[in-house]
Design a protein around this motif. Structure first.
Motif, PDB file in Angstrom:
ATOM      1  N   GLN A 190       0.828  -1.206   0.000  1.00  0.00           N
ATOM      2  CA  GLN A 190       0.000   0.000   0.000  1.00  0.00           C
ATOM      3  C   GLN A 190       0.866   1.261   0.000  1.00  0.00           C
ATOM      4  N   LEU A 191       2.001   1.213   0.682  1.00  0.00           N
ATOM      5  CA  LEU A 191       2.919   2.352   0.690  1.00  0.00           C
ATOM      6  C   LEU A 191       3.526   2.558  -0.702  1.00  0.00           C
ATOM      7  N   ILE A 192       3.864   1.468  -1.371  1.00  0.00           N
ATOM      8  CA  ILE A 192       4.390   1.548  -2.741  1.00  0.00           C
ATOM      9  C   ILE A 192       3.322   2.124  -3.660  1.00  0.00           C
ATOM     10  N   ALA A 193       2.080   1.675  -3.488  1.00  0.00           N
ATOM     11  CA  ALA A 193       0.971   2.192  -4.304  1.00  0.00           C
ATOM     12  C   ALA A 193       0.792   3.690  -4.077  1.00  0.00           C
ATOM     13  N   ARG A 194       0.890   4.132  -2.834  1.00  0.00           N
ATOM     14  CA  ARG A 194       0.722   5.552  -2.534  1.00  0.00           C
ATOM     15  C   ARG A 194       1.801   6.393  -3.217  1.00  0.00           C
ATOM     16  N   GLY A 195       3.057   5.986  -3.092  1.00  0.00           N
ATOM     17  CA  GLY A 195       4.141   6.725  -3.740  1.00  0.00           C
ATOM     18  C   GLY A 195       4.005   6.735  -5.250  1.00  0.00           C
ATOM     19  N   THR A 196       3.580   5.606  -5.808  1.00  0.00           N
ATOM     20  CA  THR A 196       3.393   5.504  -7.263  1.00  0.00           C
ATOM     21  C   THR A 196       2.257   6.412  -7.719  1.00  0.00           C
ATOM     22  N   ALA A 197       1.141   6.394  -7.008  1.00  0.00           N
ATOM     23  CA  ALA A 197       0.009   7.254  -7.366  1.00  0.00           C
ATOM     24  C   ALA A 197       0.396   8.731  -7.287  1.00  0.00           C
ATOM     25  N   ARG A 198       1.164   9.095  -6.275  1.00  0.00           N
ATOM     26  CA  ARG A 198       1.635  10.479  -6.159  1.00  0.00           C
ATOM     27  C   ARG A 198       2.472  10.871  -7.372  1.00  0.00           C
ATOM     28  N   HIS A 199       3.367   9.972  -7.772  1.00  0.00           N
ATOM     29  CA  HIS A 199       4.217  10.271  -8.931  1.00  0.00           C
ATOM     30  C   HIS A 199       3.394  10.371 -10.216  1.00  0.00           C
ATOM     31  N   LEU A 200       2.486   9.433 -10.413  1.00  0.00           N
ATOM     32  CA  LEU A 200       1.686   9.447 -11.634  1.00  0.00           C
ATOM     33  C   LEU A 200       0.797  10.685 -11.711  1.00  0.00           C
ATOM     34  N   ARG A 201       0.404  11.224 -10.569  1.00  0.00           N
ATOM     35  CA  ARG A 201      -0.392  12.471 -10.561  1.00  0.00           C
ATOM     36  C   ARG A 201       0.397  13.608 -11.198  1.00  0.00           C
ATOM     37  N   GLN A 202       1.701  13.589 -11.028  1.00  0.00           N
ATOM     38  CA  GLN A 202       2.560  14.605 -11.655  1.00  0.00           C
ATOM     39  C   GLN A 202       2.549  14.492 -13.182  1.00  0.00           C
ATOM     40  N   HIS A 203       2.162  13.334 -13.692  1.00  0.00           N
ATOM     41  CA  HIS A 203       2.054  13.095 -15.137  1.00  0.00           C
ATOM     42  C   HIS A 203       0.595  13.165 -15.596  1.00  0.00           C
ATOM     43  N   ASP A 204      -0.267  13.704 -14.753  1.00  0.00           N
ATOM     44  CA  ASP A 204      -1.691  13.898 -15.042  1.00  0.00           C
ATOM     45  C   ASP A 204      -2.465  12.582 -15.140  1.00  0.00           C
ATOM     46  N   PHE A 205      -2.005  11.568 -14.419  1.00  0.00           N
ATOM     47  CA  PHE A 205      -2.729  10.300 -14.300  1.00  0.00           C
ATOM     48  C   PHE A 205      -3.370  10.241 -12.926  1.00  0.00           C
ATOM     49  N   LEU A 206      -4.602   9.775 -12.870  1.00  0.00           N
ATOM     50  CA  LEU A 206      -5.316   9.581 -11.615  1.00  0.00           C
ATOM     51  C   LEU A 206      -5.436   8.089 -11.363  1.00  0.00           C
ATOM     52  N   CYS A 207      -5.321   7.690 -10.113  1.00  0.00           N
ATOM     53  CA  CYS A 207      -5.277   6.263  -9.779  1.00  0.00           C
ATOM     54  C   CYS A 207      -6.391   5.852  -8.832  1.00  0.00           C
ATOM     55  N   ILE A 208      -6.803   4.616  -8.992  1.00  0.00           N
ATOM     56  CA  ILE A 208      -7.692   3.945  -8.054  1.00  0.00           C
ATOM     57  C   ILE A 208      -6.966   2.684  -7.599  1.00  0.00           C
ATOM     58  N   GLU A 209      -6.925   2.492  -6.285  1.00  0.00           N
ATOM     59  CA  GLU A 209      -6.313   1.283  -5.736  1.00  0.00           C
ATOM     60  C   GLU A 209      -7.324   0.138  -5.712  1.00  0.00           C
ATOM     61  N   GLU A 210      -6.791  -1.061  -5.831  1.00  0.00           N
ATOM     62  CA  GLU A 210      -7.589  -2.290  -5.751  1.00  0.00           C
ATOM     63  C   GLU A 210      -8.821  -2.232  -6.655  1.00  0.00           C
ATOM     64  N   PHE A 211      -8.560  -2.007  -7.910  1.00  0.00           N
ATOM     65  CA  PHE A 211      -9.599  -1.889  -8.938  1.00  0.00           C
ATOM     66  C   PHE A 211      -9.862  -3.269  -9.538  1.00  0.00           C
ATOM     67  N   VAL A 212     -11.126  -3.581  -9.767  1.00  0.00           N
ATOM     68  CA  VAL A 212     -11.526  -4.875 -10.322  1.00  0.00           C
ATOM     69  C   VAL A 212     -12.003  -4.660 -11.761  1.00  0.00           C
ATOM     70  N   PRO A 213     -11.147  -4.955 -12.754  1.00  0.00           N
ATOM     71  CA  PRO A 213     -11.587  -4.769 -14.153  1.00  0.00           C
ATOM     72  C   PRO A 213     -12.695  -5.744 -14.549  1.00  0.00           C
ATOM     73  N   VAL A 214     -12.572  -6.990 -14.095  1.00  0.00           N
ATOM     74  CA  VAL A 214     -13.591  -8.026 -14.297  1.00  0.00           C
ATOM     75  C   VAL A 214     -13.556  -8.949 -13.087  1.00  0.00           C
ATOM     76  N   SER A 215     -14.625  -9.657 -12.880  1.00  0.00           N
ATOM     77  CA  SER A 215     -14.707 -10.576 -11.754  1.00  0.00           C
ATOM     78  C   SER A 215     -13.516 -11.532 -11.766  1.00  0.00           C
ATOM     79  N   GLY A 216     -12.884 -11.683 -10.615  1.00  0.00           N
ATOM     80  CA  GLY A 216     -11.756 -12.595 -10.497  1.00  0.00           C
ATOM     81  C   GLY A 216     -10.403 -11.932 -10.618  1.00  0.00           C
ATOM     82  N   LEU A 217     -10.366 -10.678 -11.040  1.00  0.00           N
ATOM     83  CA  LEU A 217      -9.098  -9.948 -11.149  1.00  0.00           C
ATOM     84  C   LEU A 217      -9.184  -8.683 -10.303  1.00  0.00           C
ATOM     85  N   ARG A 218      -8.094  -8.385  -9.589  1.00  0.00           N
ATOM     86  CA  ARG A 218      -8.015  -7.160  -8.803  1.00  0.00           C
ATOM     87  C   ARG A 218      -6.620  -6.593  -8.967  1.00  0.00           C
ATOM     88  N   VAL A 219      -6.523  -5.416  -9.582  1.00  0.00           N
ATOM     89  CA  VAL A 219      -5.220  -4.800  -9.797  1.00  0.00           C
ATOM     90  C   VAL A 219      -4.907  -3.870  -8.641  1.00  0.00           C
TER      91      VAL A 219
END
Length: 150
Positions: free
Chosen positions: A11-40
């Protein structure tokens, strides 16, 4: 007031990564489920509807126990690993992106190859991202949505 449990290493790695990607105009969602059975770990949405999946691995054992990551490739334009500075990066497939991260920031070391999503899948995923983000905000603002106001 109830205190939150401490964040885990991933979770700490995810937080630092999301902060960095925000600088590149990307917004992040943690623990996202694209389809049933997968969680990124992180789904990132860019300014031109680009979709990136970032899997956060805190250790060799964490990486070796992951057997689902290849299933994520069909749900994103680019796939990245986000790992701490002391991670043995030689374990990671060379045809994937690499981000070195800590709890506060990150750096893209190796850009991921781009495999563009089909338009229909992109539309479905962007809509799911938006609805998921809106629902998370709603639950934050109103943690008991079943209440009836009079």
């Amino acid at each position: 007031m109830e205190s939150l449990p401490p964040l885990q290493a991933g979770q700490l790695i995810a937080r630092g990564t999301a902060r960095h990607l925000r600088q590149h105009d990307f917004l992040c969602i943690e623990e996202f489920v694209p389809v049933s059975g997968l969680r990124v770990d992180l789904m990132a949405l860019g300014p031109k509807s680009e979709l990136w999946v970032i899997e956060c691995k805190s250790s060799r054992a964490d990486f070796l126990s992951d057997n689902k990551w290849q299933g994520y490739l069909e749900w994103c334009d680019r796939f990245y690993w986000a790992v701490p500075p002391d991670f043995p990066t030689e374990l990671l497939p060379e045809d994937t992106g690499l981000i070195i991260a800590d709890a506060y920031d990150a750096e893209i070391i190796r850009p991921a190859p781009e495999t563009k999503l089909a338009a229909a899948r992109r539309k479905k995923m962007v809509l799911k991202f938006a609805r998921n983000a809106a629902d998370r905000l709603r639950r934050y603002v109103d943690p008991k949505p079943g209440r009836v106001f009079t």
